[in-house]
Design an enzyme around this catalytic site. Structure first.
Site, PDB file in Angstrom:
ATOM      1  N   LYS A 149       1.338  -1.281  -0.099  1.00 57.19           N
ATOM      2  CA  LYS A 149      -0.052   0.067   0.128  1.00 57.19           C
ATOM      3  C   LYS A 149       1.029   1.240   0.398  1.00 57.19           C
ATOM      4  O   LYS A 149       0.545   1.971  -1.224  1.00 57.19           O
ATOM      5  CB  LYS A 149      -0.783  -0.483   1.033  1.00 57.19           C
ATOM      6  CG  LYS A 149      -1.907   1.307   1.344  1.00 57.19           C
ATOM      7  CD  LYS A 149      -2.530   0.843   2.419  1.00 57.19           C
ATOM      8  CE  LYS A 149      -2.481  -0.242   3.411  1.00 57.19           C
ATOM      9  NZ  LYS A 149      -2.060   0.949   4.355  1.00 57.19           N
ATOM     10  N   THR A 178       4.239   0.969  -1.360  1.00 62.55           N
ATOM     11  CA  THR A 178       4.434   1.179  -2.330  1.00 62.55           C
ATOM     12  C   THR A 178       3.579   2.330  -3.572  1.00 62.55           C
ATOM     13  O   THR A 178       4.279   3.098  -3.826  1.00 62.55           O
ATOM     14  CB  THR A 178       5.170   0.444  -3.199  1.00 62.55           C
ATOM     15  OG1 THR A 178       5.613  -0.414  -1.908  1.00 62.55           O
ATOM     16  CG2 THR A 178       5.579   0.020  -4.249  1.00 62.55           C
ATOM     17  N   ARG A 202       2.864   8.326   7.065  1.00 61.35           N
ATOM     18  CA  ARG A 202       3.203   8.466   8.565  1.00 61.35           C
ATOM     19  C   ARG A 202       4.765   7.487   8.503  1.00 61.35           C
ATOM     20  O   ARG A 202       5.099   7.440   7.031  1.00 61.35           O
ATOM     21  CB  ARG A 202       2.243   6.653   9.302  1.00 61.35           C
ATOM     22  CG  ARG A 202       0.835   7.591   8.882  1.00 61.35           C
ATOM     23  CD  ARG A 202       0.274   6.035   9.471  1.00 61.35           C
ATOM     24  NE  ARG A 202       0.737   5.260   8.461  1.00 61.35           N
ATOM     25  CZ  ARG A 202      -0.262   3.481   9.184  1.00 61.35           C
ATOM     26  NH1 ARG A 202      -0.398   3.363  10.276  1.00 61.35           N
ATOM     27  NH2 ARG A 202       0.495   2.527   8.087  1.00 61.35           N
ATOM     28  N   LYS A 230       7.205  -6.735  10.417  1.00 63.60           N
ATOM     29  CA  LYS A 230       6.520  -6.305   8.906  1.00 63.60           C
ATOM     30  C   LYS A 230       7.431  -4.896   7.950  1.00 63.60           C
ATOM     31  O   LYS A 230       7.240  -5.288   7.100  1.00 63.60           O
ATOM     32  CB  LYS A 230       5.566  -4.953  10.253  1.00 63.60           C
ATOM     33  CG  LYS A 230       5.142  -4.247   8.953  1.00 63.60           C
ATOM     34  CD  LYS A 230       3.637  -3.563   9.114  1.00 63.60           C
ATOM     35  CE  LYS A 230       2.835  -2.262   8.390  1.00 63.60           C
ATOM     36  NZ  LYS A 230       3.269  -1.826   7.494  1.00 63.60           N
ATOM     37  N   ALA A 272      -3.066   1.606  13.096  1.00 57.69           N
ATOM     38  CA  ALA A 272      -4.530   1.845  13.045  1.00 57.69           C
ATOM     39  C   ALA A 272      -5.193   0.175  13.870  1.00 57.69           C
ATOM     40  O   ALA A 272      -6.856   0.145  13.807  1.00 57.69           O
ATOM     41  CB  ALA A 272      -4.373   1.327  10.997  1.00 57.69           C
ATOM     42  N   PHE A 305      -3.410  -0.136   6.934  1.00 56.10           N
ATOM     43  CA  PHE A 305      -4.017  -1.165   7.557  1.00 56.10           C
ATOM     44  C   PHE A 305      -5.107  -1.426   6.090  1.00 56.10           C
ATOM     45  O   PHE A 305      -4.681  -1.344   5.393  1.00 56.10           O
ATOM     46  CB  PHE A 305      -4.446  -2.152   8.442  1.00 56.10           C
ATOM     47  CG  PHE A 305      -3.064  -2.272   9.182  1.00 56.10           C
ATOM     48  CD1 PHE A 305      -1.891  -3.326   9.053  1.00 56.10           C
ATOM     49  CD2 PHE A 305      -3.003  -2.244  10.917  1.00 56.10           C
ATOM     50  CE1 PHE A 305      -0.610  -4.180   9.709  1.00 56.10           C
ATOM     51  CE2 PHE A 305      -2.136  -2.151  11.664  1.00 56.10           C
ATOM     52  CZ  PHE A 305      -1.132  -3.064  10.624  1.00 56.10           C
ATOM     53  N   PHE A 314       2.832  -7.759  -8.605  1.00 54.79           N
ATOM     54  CA  PHE A 314       3.436  -9.583  -7.722  1.00 54.79           C
ATOM     55  C   PHE A 314       4.491  -9.794  -9.087  1.00 54.79           C
ATOM     56  O   PHE A 314       3.799 -10.240 -10.509  1.00 54.79           O
ATOM     57  CB  PHE A 314       3.360  -9.824  -6.812  1.00 54.79           C
ATOM     58  CG  PHE A 314       3.561  -9.586  -5.869  1.00 54.79           C
ATOM     59  CD1 PHE A 314       4.239  -9.411  -4.717  1.00 54.79           C
ATOM     60  CD2 PHE A 314       2.684  -7.593  -5.247  1.00 54.79           C
ATOM     61  CE1 PHE A 314       4.449  -8.961  -3.413  1.00 54.79           C
ATOM     62  CE2 PHE A 314       1.983  -6.995  -4.308  1.00 54.79           C
ATOM     63  CZ  PHE A 314       3.619  -6.988  -3.417  1.00 54.79           C
ATOM     64  N   TRP A 346       6.003  -0.460  -8.629  1.00 53.15           N
ATOM     65  CA  TRP A 346       7.410  -1.088  -7.778  1.00 53.15           C
ATOM     66  C   TRP A 346       8.537  -1.172  -9.087  1.00 53.15           C
ATOM     67  O   TRP A 346       9.294  -0.928  -8.323  1.00 53.15           O
ATOM     68  CB  TRP A 346       6.998  -2.311  -7.353  1.00 53.15           C
ATOM     69  CG  TRP A 346       7.889  -3.275  -6.909  1.00 53.15           C
ATOM     70  CD1 TRP A 346       8.867  -2.894  -5.498  1.00 53.15           C
ATOM     71  CD2 TRP A 346       8.762  -4.786  -7.205  1.00 53.15           C
ATOM     72  NE1 TRP A 346       9.482  -4.332  -4.806  1.00 53.15           N
ATOM     73  CE2 TRP A 346       9.608  -4.635  -6.496  1.00 53.15           C
ATOM     74  CE3 TRP A 346       8.106  -5.111  -8.342  1.00 53.15           C
ATOM     75  CZ2 TRP A 346      10.374  -5.781  -6.835  1.00 53.15           C
ATOM     76  CZ3 TRP A 346       9.681  -5.887  -8.507  1.00 53.15           C
ATOM     77  CH2 TRP A 346      10.478  -6.261  -7.539  1.00 53.15           C
TER      78      TRP A 346
END
Length: 562
Positions: free
Chosen positions: A77, A79, A100, A111, A279, A307, A387, A415
């Site tokens: 997200k 990215t 953030r 993470k 979150a 999230f 991906f 990406w």
């Protein structure tokens, strides 16, 4: 079409990037020289005077990036957020990204950081993912200064008659440290303080972080700090920071941190990074000051909430946007084929294998998040974050599913390709903002009872059948309403992995009940936290933390940081 896999890690890509001096990035936004406080060559603090100077300027369009429920497969997200900002920049839009700040808990844990990835990153990424400009340390210090002042007040005679069994303020540290969840302090005799049970939260769960992110200026910050409830007295009445008389001292510790941080992306797109509540245990959005400043400096703002849409987006739209007076213009809903296959029942180790049937089963999760965004009355575009393992059959199925349902969709390759890989998404968002109806409104009114606000979120956003409240939560509902806090919005603390409060229930669970076990009054922040399931405000480290792969060479260059 074949994706060319970058042969370099995220940190190697970031470290080899050509960065512009932060003064040059500020100049893109017409920031005046005295409004920028450089932190080295490539980071800077922005003066709050910018908001005063531009108060009459029309706000830019605010685009919120959210996602489906995350899985260990990753959604990217951040990215997509960074790549979309770069895409707006490439198509000639004056854009500011608002993110953030990463926490050292997930950075050193499992993470990872929050600076994007591949060719859609904010830089200098190692600084951003580590100490940055010290904001989180300032928040930690303010939190722990308050804790020390509470215990000193008790030691010095306890004039406020604080019941030591009912102190709700915890200490904090910006790391995952399960051993600190429950501690005993004050041991060693009369000179060492009054013995009592205590505990630590991770810094991003501190109410001071929430206050910091929801304050509109320094004066509002001080007023919110004053309202924080730290304990209850022997008569079960709340004791606040104002009662202790220390809101000024806490604000003083935060006077520099409250200034937003300016950095850049790999493609020199301006990015403001400020504040970082989680979150799942907090409200999951960067600071109001940063978002409003970005909206004054740019024609478009690309921001994200933590999230999935059931957590960060719900809180952005019910709490932050309402508090800030922001009307979002569009939403990006990020989905990955890998995560949808996991929601369809595929194990993580089998995700590289083509499985259209599992993908079809997993679409129920995406559909629920679409319905959530629709319930807020906002236009949206679904971004398929591509991906390497995604097959043409899987991509075609997902695109066809979106078109069949009438949902705008964009195959996003930021990406691999940076801003160029998000050009289609940016164009579709501009079209949606200009042509689609926007009927944004929060899901509940503030004057509704707390119980009904919690039930509204559980039923409309999670799809729950109902909500159960433990006896403790019921008692707190009554007390909080009697204290006059019933008109505050609710901030749900819930697992990020499921729409329910059970992390193992993937996809779109049905016929489930949300259990609220405890409530927490975050009066300074301006919301009531409802703790569900087994959510913890101090995470633990995994068996093999990411820290095991990190190092620094003899020149001070970071190694192994993603």
């Amino acid at each position: 079409m074949t994706i060319i896999l970058p042969t370099k890690s995220d940190i190697e890509i970031a470290q080899e990037a050509s960065m512009k001096r932060i003064q040059d990035i500020a100049a893109q936004l017409d920031i005046q020289e005295e409004e920028l406080e450089p932190y080295g060559h490539y980071k800077g603090k922005l003066s709050l005077h910018i908001l005063d100077r531009l108060k009459d300027k029309k706000d830019g369009k605010v685009v919120l990036v959210t996602a489906i429920n995350p899985t260990p497969a990753g959604e990217g997200k951040s990215t997509v957020t960074v790549g979309l900002g770069q895409a707006f920049h490439q198509i000639g839009k004056k854009v500011v990204i608002a993110l953030r700040e990463p926490s050292l808990g997930p950075t050193m844990g499992v993470k990872g950081g929050a600076a994007g990835g591949g060719y859609s990153q904010v830089i200098p990424m190692e600084d951003i993912n580590l100490h940055f400009t010290g904001d989180l340390h300032a928040i930690t210090t303010a939190n722990n200064a308050l804790a020390a002042l509470i215990d000193n007040h008790i030691q010095q005679g306890n004039e406020l008659q604080i019941d030591t069994r009912k102190i709700v303020w915890k200490r904090c540290v910006d790391l995952n440290d399960r051993a600190l969840r429950k501690v005993v302090i004050g041991l060693g005799g009369p000179m060492q303080g009054v013995p009592r049970e205590d505990g630590f939260d991770i810094t991003v769960a501190s109410e001071i972080m929430a206050v910091f992110c929801l304050a509109t200026d320094l004066e509002d910050l001080k007023e919110r700090l004053a309202r924080i409830v730290v304990a209850y007295n022997v008569h079960n009445r709340p004791v606040t920071v104002q009662d202790l008389g220390v809101e000024g001292a806490l604000a003083l510790l935060l006077k520099d941190a409250i200034k937003p941080n300016l950095v850049q992306t790999l493609e020199h797109t301006p990015a403001i990074i400020h504040g970082g509540p989680f979150a799942n245990i907090a409200h999951g959005c960067n600071s109001i000051i940063a978002t409003k400043m970005a909206a004054k400096l740019g024609d478009y703002v690309v921001t994200e909430a933590g999230f999935g849409a059931d957590l960060g987006a719900e809180k952005f739209l019910n709490i932050k946007a309402r508090a800030a007076g922001i009307k979002p213009d569009a939403v990006v809903l990020v989905a990955t084929i890998r995560a949808l296959k996991m929601h369809g029942g595929v194990a993580k180790e089998a995700l590289k294998e083509e499985n259209v049937a599992a993908l079809e089963r997993g679409m129920a999760n995406l559909q629920k998040h679409v319905e959530t965004i629709q319930s807020f009355g906002l236009p949206f575009v679904i971004a398929i974050n591509r991906f390497v393992s995604d097959t043409e059959a899987e991509i075609s199925f997902l695109q066809a599913w979106c078109r069949q349902h009438g949902y705008e969709v964009s195959l996003t390759e930021v990406w691999e390709k940076g801003g160029k890989g998000g050009a289609d998404l940016a164009a579709k968002l501009v079209h949606a903002i200009e042509t689609k109806e926007n009927n944004y409104a929060p899901l509940y009114e503030l004057n509704e009872p707390l119980e009904e606000k919690i039930r509204t979120v559980a039923q409309k956003v999670y799809g729950a059948k109902d909500v159960d409240f433990t006896p403790q939560a019921r008692k707190q509902l009554t007390q909080f309403e009697s204290e006059g806090w019933g008109n505050l919005p609710v901030c749900m603390a819930k697992t990020q992995y499921s729409l329910s409060d059970d992390a193992s229930k993937l996809g779109r669970p049905t016929d489930f009940t949300i259990t609220v076990r405890e409530l927490k009054a975050s009066v300074g922040a301006g919301f009531i936290v409802a703790l569900t399931g087994d959510m913890l405000t101090m995470p633990g480290l995994p068996k093999k933390p990411a820290a095991l792969n990190m190092d620094v060479d003899e020149s001070g260059k970071a190694l192994g940081l993603f």
